[in-house]
Design an enzyme around this catalytic site. Structure first.
Site, PDB file in Angstrom:
ATOM      1  N   ARG A  29      12.118  -9.898  11.782  1.00  0.00           N
ATOM      2  CA  ARG A  29      13.084 -10.240  12.828  1.00  0.00           C
ATOM      3  C   ARG A  29      13.134  -9.149  13.916  1.00  0.00           C
ATOM      4  O   ARG A  29      12.590  -9.310  14.987  1.00  0.00           O
ATOM      5  CB  ARG A  29      14.477 -10.459  12.196  1.00  0.00           C
ATOM      6  CG  ARG A  29      15.444 -11.236  13.104  1.00  0.00           C
ATOM      7  CD  ARG A  29      16.194 -10.404  14.144  1.00  0.00           C
ATOM      8  NE  ARG A  29      16.991  -9.330  13.543  1.00  0.00           N
ATOM      9  CZ  ARG A  29      17.520  -8.359  14.274  1.00  0.00           C
ATOM     10  NH1 ARG A  29      17.358  -8.315  15.595  1.00  0.00           N
ATOM     11  NH2 ARG A  29      18.216  -7.393  13.687  1.00  0.00           N
ATOM     12  N   ASP A  30      13.701  -8.011  13.616  1.00  0.00           N
ATOM     13  CA  ASP A  30      13.868  -6.966  14.626  1.00  0.00           C
ATOM     14  C   ASP A  30      12.512  -6.420  15.078  1.00  0.00           C
ATOM     15  O   ASP A  30      12.338  -6.050  16.244  1.00  0.00           O
ATOM     16  CB  ASP A  30      14.728  -5.842  14.041  1.00  0.00           C
ATOM     17  CG  ASP A  30      15.228  -4.860  15.083  1.00  0.00           C
ATOM     18  OD1 ASP A  30      15.170  -5.177  16.286  1.00  0.00           O
ATOM     19  OD2 ASP A  30      15.671  -3.765  14.694  1.00  0.00           O
ATOM     20  N   HIS A 222      20.663   2.191  10.281  1.00  0.00           N
ATOM     21  CA  HIS A 222      19.559   1.554  11.006  1.00  0.00           C
ATOM     22  C   HIS A 222      19.131   2.515  12.120  1.00  0.00           C
ATOM     23  O   HIS A 222      19.783   2.584  13.160  1.00  0.00           O
ATOM     24  CB  HIS A 222      20.070   0.224  11.573  1.00  0.00           C
ATOM     25  CG  HIS A 222      19.053  -0.589  12.297  1.00  0.00           C
ATOM     26  ND1 HIS A 222      18.583  -1.797  11.815  1.00  0.00           N
ATOM     27  CD2 HIS A 222      18.395  -0.385  13.465  1.00  0.00           C
ATOM     28  CE1 HIS A 222      17.693  -2.296  12.663  1.00  0.00           C
ATOM     29  NE2 HIS A 222      17.577  -1.460  13.679  1.00  0.00           N
ATOM     30  N   HIS A 224      16.299   4.223  14.810  1.00  0.00           N
ATOM     31  CA  HIS A 224      15.071   4.060  15.600  1.00  0.00           C
ATOM     32  C   HIS A 224      14.459   5.441  15.822  1.00  0.00           C
ATOM     33  O   HIS A 224      15.157   6.449  15.858  1.00  0.00           O
ATOM     34  CB  HIS A 224      15.384   3.387  16.937  1.00  0.00           C
ATOM     35  CG  HIS A 224      15.578   1.905  16.803  1.00  0.00           C
ATOM     36  ND1 HIS A 224      15.166   1.005  17.753  1.00  0.00           N
ATOM     37  CD2 HIS A 224      16.126   1.159  15.806  1.00  0.00           C
ATOM     38  CE1 HIS A 224      15.463  -0.225  17.361  1.00  0.00           C
ATOM     39  NE2 HIS A 224      16.053  -0.162  16.181  1.00  0.00           N
ATOM     40  N   CYS A 255       5.437   0.243  19.784  1.00  0.00           N
ATOM     41  CA  CYS A 255       4.006   0.177  20.056  1.00  0.00           C
ATOM     42  C   CYS A 255       3.443   1.587  20.222  1.00  0.00           C
ATOM     43  O   CYS A 255       3.954   2.361  21.028  1.00  0.00           O
ATOM     44  CB  CYS A 255       3.754  -0.630  21.312  1.00  0.00           C
ATOM     45  SG  CYS A 255       2.004  -0.676  21.726  1.00  0.00           S
ATOM     46  N   ASN A 264      11.574   0.812  15.231  1.00  0.00           N
ATOM     47  CA  ASN A 264      12.342   1.080  14.025  1.00  0.00           C
ATOM     48  C   ASN A 264      11.624   2.107  13.158  1.00  0.00           C
ATOM     49  O   ASN A 264      10.406   2.259  13.226  1.00  0.00           O
ATOM     50  CB  ASN A 264      12.439  -0.213  13.196  1.00  0.00           C
ATOM     51  CG  ASN A 264      13.294  -1.268  13.851  1.00  0.00           C
ATOM     52  OD1 ASN A 264      14.506  -1.133  13.897  1.00  0.00           O
ATOM     53  ND2 ASN A 264      12.669  -2.304  14.381  1.00  0.00           N
TER      54      ASN A 264
END
Lengths: 313, 313
Positions: A29-30, A222, A224, A255, A264
């Site tokens: 999903r994310d 969560h 990043h 990327c 993430n």
């Protein structure tokens, strides 16, 4: 001999850590919603199946956000209709509003997540709401979902820093979080959406929730890796008793060629750490790295996960 | 507004950390020797000067290893002859043997480093010596250097894992380290040369040195980010009282396009963490990121540092 055949990482425990951590896998999903490439539904289905094979037990499968905003997940209904679920594995789905909840219920989903903001500016930019009115919007969604017996998670985005406001006051995050818990949400996922947090902030926010009387059992994190801090922040959270950690297989959503790496935390990098610390996850690192290397090929670019690149590059 | 203009990272202190950390910048030596591109001496001189401008006070400038092995640093004599040194900044040079020490003394160098192995296999592969005979080889180098008033650092490579032997026994690292300290070496840099270590191992090794009676003031750490663990390991070392950390500006020495990212911890990612924790380094993050972005252009590829890519990508 590979480093894995040589028994690396070495297991060396550290005090004050949980015995077991649940990884909330957000790659399908994310991760995929932030990739330029739109992945065919067959590939997504195989991906989710391989993640379960690797031992992941919570796999956020897709989102019912409108395809205009997230074309990468426009196939949500088709994917869920064809998904072969397994006992012991949860496949939560993100729902943005009541219409999303209708679709989730129609698809037989048992676990959903909603996505709130800790800051005024992001609530406005992402949802066209004030911080307060987003909660008014979520309330009927959560109330009805809970009444239907669904398990509801609440993402609290921008919990540490905001690209328009800068520092985020822990009290503001606690306030939004507690209102969500009061609605019946079972778990908050405290998100560092722009990846700016450092370990002291993690400690401060978890401390603020503890002071407000929120059990750490309701909190997930969560992170990043935009500024390279995701794993360090995660370890800090584990030291505060957090036992659910979000991550994305192969670091999907960031990327390695992009000018900024906003992805993430990679699940493999997390599992390397936890295997090293003797914290059980149930995840087989080699199987997972194979899956992420396979997905990186589908996306036509190397994985941003350091572990995947080192083991399978 | 940029995240920096917004005051990010937020400063939030954490208990048990030092007030100040000395960054031992290895970019011009360990970084550039692992880059495919051979950088012209004028660019190296400007690079070192800019690192000092950014506030770094220990900048490992080059190496007297034979150009056959490290062609990237074949210009060591020329570089040192033209280097404009500053008060308050040390410019150590790696020397492999007595011939290297002669060259360092001729160049007026006051700080040197030698490079030993914690494991038999790497001592054999890198130096064609046993672990014991490498120490016999270093002894006259160190003794003479100390007699000449030089400050000598000892790198202890493969201190956590070895690509042929797997796990490395902390007792073996302590044994090599203590023999180096007994020779008169002032500081050991404990290196995770293949980047496999996790935080519990860091804790175990530093604990083993403490038990052997070695003051943490003699210990520095040197982590590679091959498996994404460098920053987490560094924070663990700081919690054990280490106050000297090796890193490489812009993550020099690791290529973001390479199949495996084996580079050093990026200085910017370290400074982001330490700024966030309120640990003083004297380094100006924006000035350093400018320098690393400039060097990445010279190398014709993006920086592997997440902070540099996020701030200057």
């Amino acid at each position: 001999m590979t480093v894995r055949e040589l028994g690396l990482p070495v297991t060396a425990t550290a005090p004050g850590l949980p015995d077991r951590v649940t990884i909330w896998e957000v790659g399908p999903r994310d991760g995929l919603q932030n990739e330029d490439t739109v992945v065919p539904v067959d590939v997504k289905l195989e991906f989710i199946d391989r993640l379960a094979d690797a031992g992941l037990t919570t796999i956020e499968a897709t989102s019912f956000v409108h395809p205009k905003w997230v074309p990468q997940l426009a196939d949500a209904e088709d994917l869920l209709a064809r998904l072969s679920t397994r006992d012991g594995v949860a496949y939560p789905v993100l729902v943005p509003n009541e219409r999303g909840l209708d679709r989730a219920l129609a698809a037989g989903i048992r676990h959903i997540a909603i996505f709130a903001s800790a800051t005024e500016t992001f609530a406005n930019r992402n949802l066209n709401r004030t911080r307060d009115s987003q909660l008014t919007m979520f309330e009927p969604v959560v109330t009805r979902a809970v009444a239907e017996g669904l398990d509801v998670r609440g993402y609290v985005s921008m919990s540490f820093g905001d690209p328009w406001e800068g520092a985020v006051d822990p009290a503001a995050v606690v306030s939004v979080g507690r209102r969500l818990l009061d609605m019946g949400i079972s778990q908050l996922s405290l998100g560092d959406t722009i990846g700016v947090a450092t370990a002291g902030q993690v400690s401060a926010l978890l401390g603020a929730f503890a002071e407000a009387g929120t059990s750490v059992d309701h909190l997930a994190v969560h992170f990043h890796d935009t500024y390279g801090q995701a794993l360090t922040n995660t370890l800090e959270a584990l030291r505060h008793g957090v036992t659910t950690v979000d991550s994305s297989a192969g670091g999907l959503g960031g990327c390695p060629y992009a000018e900024s790496a906003t992805g993430n935390l990679a699940t493999e990098d997390l599992v390397w750490l936890l295997d090293g610390l003797g914290v059980s996850t149930g995840v087989d690192l080699d199987s997972l790295a194979d899956t992420s290397a396979w997905m990186a090929e589908r996306l036509g670019r190397p994985s941003p996960s350091r572990v995947v690149r080192a083991l399978r590059g």
